[in-house]
Design an enzyme around this catalytic site. Structure first.
Site, PDB file in Angstrom:
ATOM      1  N   ASP A 117      32.182  46.184  39.787  1.00  0.00           N
ATOM      2  CA  ASP A 117      33.412  46.240  39.012  1.00  0.00           C
ATOM      3  C   ASP A 117      33.030  46.634  37.595  1.00  0.00           C
ATOM      4  O   ASP A 117      32.282  45.923  36.919  1.00  0.00           O
ATOM      5  CB  ASP A 117      34.089  44.861  39.030  1.00  0.00           C
ATOM      6  CG  ASP A 117      35.598  44.955  38.973  1.00  0.00           C
ATOM      7  OD1 ASP A 117      36.104  45.730  38.151  1.00  0.00           O
ATOM      8  OD2 ASP A 117      36.259  44.235  39.748  1.00  0.00           O
ATOM      9  N   ASP A 219      37.978  48.938  36.306  1.00  0.00           N
ATOM     10  CA  ASP A 219      39.051  48.074  35.837  1.00  0.00           C
ATOM     11  C   ASP A 219      39.973  48.803  34.849  1.00  0.00           C
ATOM     12  O   ASP A 219      39.486  49.465  33.928  1.00  0.00           O
ATOM     13  CB  ASP A 219      38.381  46.883  35.129  1.00  0.00           C
ATOM     14  CG  ASP A 219      39.318  45.726  34.903  1.00  0.00           C
ATOM     15  OD1 ASP A 219      39.804  45.161  35.888  1.00  0.00           O
ATOM     16  OD2 ASP A 219      39.550  45.379  33.726  1.00  0.00           O
ATOM     17  N   GLU A 261      41.246  51.594  39.011  1.00  0.00           N
ATOM     18  CA  GLU A 261      42.464  50.785  39.021  1.00  0.00           C
ATOM     19  C   GLU A 261      43.446  51.376  38.010  1.00  0.00           C
ATOM     20  O   GLU A 261      43.123  51.526  36.837  1.00  0.00           O
ATOM     21  CB  GLU A 261      42.153  49.331  38.633  1.00  0.00           C
ATOM     22  CG  GLU A 261      43.379  48.447  38.729  1.00  0.00           C
ATOM     23  CD  GLU A 261      43.308  47.187  37.869  1.00  0.00           C
ATOM     24  OE1 GLU A 261      43.999  46.210  38.198  1.00  0.00           O
ATOM     25  OE2 GLU A 261      42.575  47.164  36.854  1.00  0.00           O
ATOM     26  N   HIS A 335      42.478  40.387  44.135  1.00  0.00           N
ATOM     27  CA  HIS A 335      42.340  39.124  43.415  1.00  0.00           C
ATOM     28  C   HIS A 335      43.453  38.898  42.393  1.00  0.00           C
ATOM     29  O   HIS A 335      43.500  37.859  41.759  1.00  0.00           O
ATOM     30  CB  HIS A 335      40.981  39.095  42.712  1.00  0.00           C
ATOM     31  CG  HIS A 335      40.892  40.149  41.651  1.00  0.00           C
ATOM     32  ND1 HIS A 335      40.888  41.502  41.951  1.00  0.00           N
ATOM     33  CD2 HIS A 335      40.843  40.066  40.298  1.00  0.00           C
ATOM     34  CE1 HIS A 335      40.836  42.195  40.832  1.00  0.00           C
ATOM     35  NE2 HIS A 335      40.805  41.350  39.814  1.00  0.00           N
ATOM     36  N   ASP A 336      44.306  39.880  42.184  1.00  0.00           N
ATOM     37  CA  ASP A 336      45.422  39.740  41.241  1.00  0.00           C
ATOM     38  C   ASP A 336      46.756  39.566  41.960  1.00  0.00           C
ATOM     39  O   ASP A 336      47.791  39.419  41.301  1.00  0.00           O
ATOM     40  CB  ASP A 336      45.534  40.998  40.361  1.00  0.00           C
ATOM     41  CG  ASP A 336      44.329  41.201  39.450  1.00  0.00           C
ATOM     42  OD1 ASP A 336      43.734  40.198  39.018  1.00  0.00           O
ATOM     43  OD2 ASP A 336      43.992  42.373  39.177  1.00  0.00           O
TER      44      ASP A 336
HETATM   45  C1  GLC Z   1      42.378  44.143  35.958  1.00  0.00           C
HETATM   46  C2  GLC Z   1      41.745  43.066  36.811  1.00  0.00           C
HETATM   47  C3  GLC Z   1      42.281  41.739  36.388  1.00  0.00           C
HETATM   48  C4  GLC Z   1      41.896  41.524  34.941  1.00  0.00           C
HETATM   49  C5  GLC Z   1      42.374  42.673  34.060  1.00  0.00           C
HETATM   50  C6  GLC Z   1      41.677  42.642  32.727  1.00  0.00           C
HETATM   51  O1  GLC Z   1      43.729  44.250  36.170  1.00  0.00           O
HETATM   52  O2  GLC Z   1      41.952  43.334  38.158  1.00  0.00           O
HETATM   53  O3  GLC Z   1      41.814  40.692  37.188  1.00  0.00           O
HETATM   54  O4  GLC Z   1      42.472  40.333  34.471  1.00  0.00           O
HETATM   55  O5  GLC Z   1      42.084  43.926  34.611  1.00  0.00           O
HETATM   56  O6  GLC Z   1      40.332  42.967  32.861  1.00  0.00           O
END
Ligand code: GLC
Ligand code: CA
Length: 565
Positions: A117, A219, A261, A335-336
């Site tokens: 990640d 991310d 992402e 995980h979100d």
């Molecule tokens: C992304 C991650 C999340 C995190 C955010 C800030 O959305 O998936 O878990 O809190 O970025 O890094």
């Protein structure tokens, strides 16, 4: 209508584009591990890297190709590792670099790659760069972050908001300037306009690739081109320049997988990120099927009722849009997000049927499927009843802010139980031992009490389990090209309960039928779909022929492979 536009588009595209170049990750299935909650081997209540290594045989048996590891770097864990204080070291609670190298090596022995990640939109406020940066305006690291003079009356420079609530600017008293943090105040945003920052990041990426990783999940990558002065966060003017530069400077010459992402992604921007001649990313991880169900005012904290027609239209739109260029990532959860079974299935009435149905629908689409840990055994939402059971910074911040803004505490808990991030973060349920076999001591977040019936040990042992259904789907992608490259078409778009789609490659056609309801449904199929064939997968009895009218049971799903002349 969608397919009408699509037809015109394909006509144009077909003239211009050679066939898609085949990539190893087209047939791969990715499994996401949230290290904190996967397996605690040293008994401190926190999952760790040796714990992950100890479960590689389990993952190998499932058949996955790649593990996406949520962050394992050194971090004060304000946001469970998405706040990194040292990009080249491992969080001590997770292990050591030697543990990491061993994980990579052991995974490789089993044909599994490790995806890291990459969190480079921001760092932790404990990162030495930020520690230096806040020392003063003349510090050489000042420009690693985004500092601005206060607005009128020492207010924040502008109204930008943090994704975790409150202003995205925090005043740093000594220098009298504000720094930007689009997430928590402990996650200051890096300044990507600074070429030295970019160089540091590329060097770090190369350092990890030398250790043998298979790629990166990136991310909030849509944020890195931000223009805070014009309150522009995503899709900034240099976003794609940066990604092309990154590609050149790091992974471009390697055969690795990159997934960005991007909550902001549209089909158009996805083609910029992942189009064949763009030299950017393998694919984007976009959320339109998730956000279409959120409330206009309260967002995910007050979800709308489930609407299959809306869901189908978003999934289909993306299938059509990336049919000939770009590539989709396919997922129900991460995980979100809440647990897929709780969100889209029936976790109480038809847990096994609906979990298998969801897996079938997702894994037979075009794209690379992602499984979030525990999904393959039918894990469900946390069902906490009090706010002090939650650990997630977003949930805790939003609880405070939404209640101040007038949402009732009961409504908030209800929303958090449906959509809060901790639903996905309760420990992996391995067996019927205390704490679901995740740990020998009370874990950092409570285990779901349903581990006595929902656990990996029982699932692996049962031929008819959800786990074995996932195993079959993963294997099918490897043995049937039509699943990987077949052209997608959706049918019966307005049907409120059933999703029907086909995948066609040369003379082969896969017909996928899935009931998203707990009712028996009598379905009339268009003539084009009447067929006799081989049943590749089903969650009741195998189905080998489809006629004018068929009757499908609650959450029934199957796929028939047939030939078209
Ligand atoms: C992304 C991650 C999340 C995190 C955010 C800030 O959305 O998936 O878990 O809190 O970025 O890094
Ligand atoms: Ca541990």
């Amino acid at each position: 209508m969608v397919s009408g536009i699509h037809d015109q588009l394909t006509e144009v595209i077909l003239q211009a584009l050679p066939p898609l170049e085949r990539k190893w990750w087209h047939t791969a299935t990715i499994y996401q591990v949230y290290p904190r909650s996967f397996c605690d081997l040293n008994g401190d209540g926190i999952g760790d890297i040796p714990g992950i290594t100890s479960k590689l045989d389990y993952l190998k048996a499932l058949g996955i190709d790649v593990i996406w590891l949520s962050p394992i770097y050194k971090s004060p864990m304000d946001d469970n590792g998405y706040d990194i204080s040292d990009y080249r070291d491992i969080a001590p609670e997770f292990g050591t670099l030697a543990d990491f190298d061993r994980l990579v090596a052991e995974a490789r022995l089993r044909g599994i790659g490790i995806l890291l990640d990459l969190v480079v939109n921001h760092t932790s406020d404990e990162h030495p760069w930020f520690q230096e940066s806040r020392k003063g305006k003349d510090n050489p690291f000042r420009d690693f972050y985004i500092w601005r003079e206060p607005g009128a009356g020492s207010a924040p420079p502008n109204g930008l908001k943090s994704a975790f609530g409150g202003p995205a600017w925090t005043l740093d008293e000594p220098s009298g300037e504000y720094y930007l943090h689009l997430f928590s105040r402990r996650q200051p945003d890096l300044n990507w306009e600074n070429p030295i920052v970019r160089r540091e990041i590329y060097d770090m990426m190369n350092w990890w690739m030398e250790r043998g990783i298979a790629g990166f999940r990136m991310d909030v990558i849509d944020y890195i081109g931000k223009q805070p002065d014009s309150s522009l966060v995503t899709d900034g003017p240099h976003l794609h320049d940066y990604l092309q530069e990154m590609h050149r400077e790091t992974f471009g010459s390697r055969n690795i997988l990159t997934v960005g992402e991007a909550w902001s992604a549209t089909p158009g921007s996805a083609l910029l990120y992942s189009g064949r001649d763009r030299h950017e990313l393998s694919m984007v991880f976009q959320f339109e099927h998730v956000t279409q169900a959120w409330d206009e005012t309260w967002g995910k904290w007050r979800p709308k009722p489930f609407d299959l027609v809306g869901l189908k239209s978003v999934l289909s739109k993306w299938q059509y849009a990336l049919a000939d260029d770009g590539w989709n990532s396919l997922f129900w959860g991460n995980h979100d997000l809440p647990r897929a079974l709780s969100r889209y299935g029936d976790a109480t009435g038809y847990p096994v049927e609906s979990a298998k149905m969801l897996a079938t629908v997702l894994h037979l689409l075009k794209g690379t499927p992602f499984i979030y840990q525990g999904e393959e055994i039918g894990m469900t939402n946390a069902a906490f009843t009090a706010i002090d059971q939650y650990r997630d910074i977003e949930t805790l911040n939003m609880h405070r802010l939404h209640i101040e803004a007038g949402l009732s505490p009961e409504d908030f808990i209800k929303g958090a139980n449906e959509n809060g991030r901790d639903n996905a973060r309760t420990p992996m349920q391995w067996n019927t031992l205390a704490y679901g076999g995740f740990s020998t001591v009370p874990p950092w977040i409570e285990v779901n009490p349903n581990y006595s019936t929902i656990n990996a040990e029982a699932e692996v042992a049962d031929e008819r389990s959800i786990w074995n259904h996932y195993r079959r789907l993963i294997a099918l992608r490897k043995s049937h090209e039509v699943i990987v490259y077949g052209e997608f078409q959706s049918w019966l778009d307005q049907h409120p309960d059933v999703f029907v789609y086909t995948r066609t490659l040369d003379r082969e056609r896969l017909v996928v039928v899935a009931n998203f309801s707990s009712r028996d449904v009598a379905l009339h199929l268009p003539g084009e779909l009447h067929c006799v064939g081989e049943c590749l997968i089903s969650n009741y009895e195998p189905v080998t022929s489809l006629g004018e009218s068929i009757s499908i049971r609650p959450y029934e799903a199957f796929a028939v492979l047939t030939r078209v002349e």
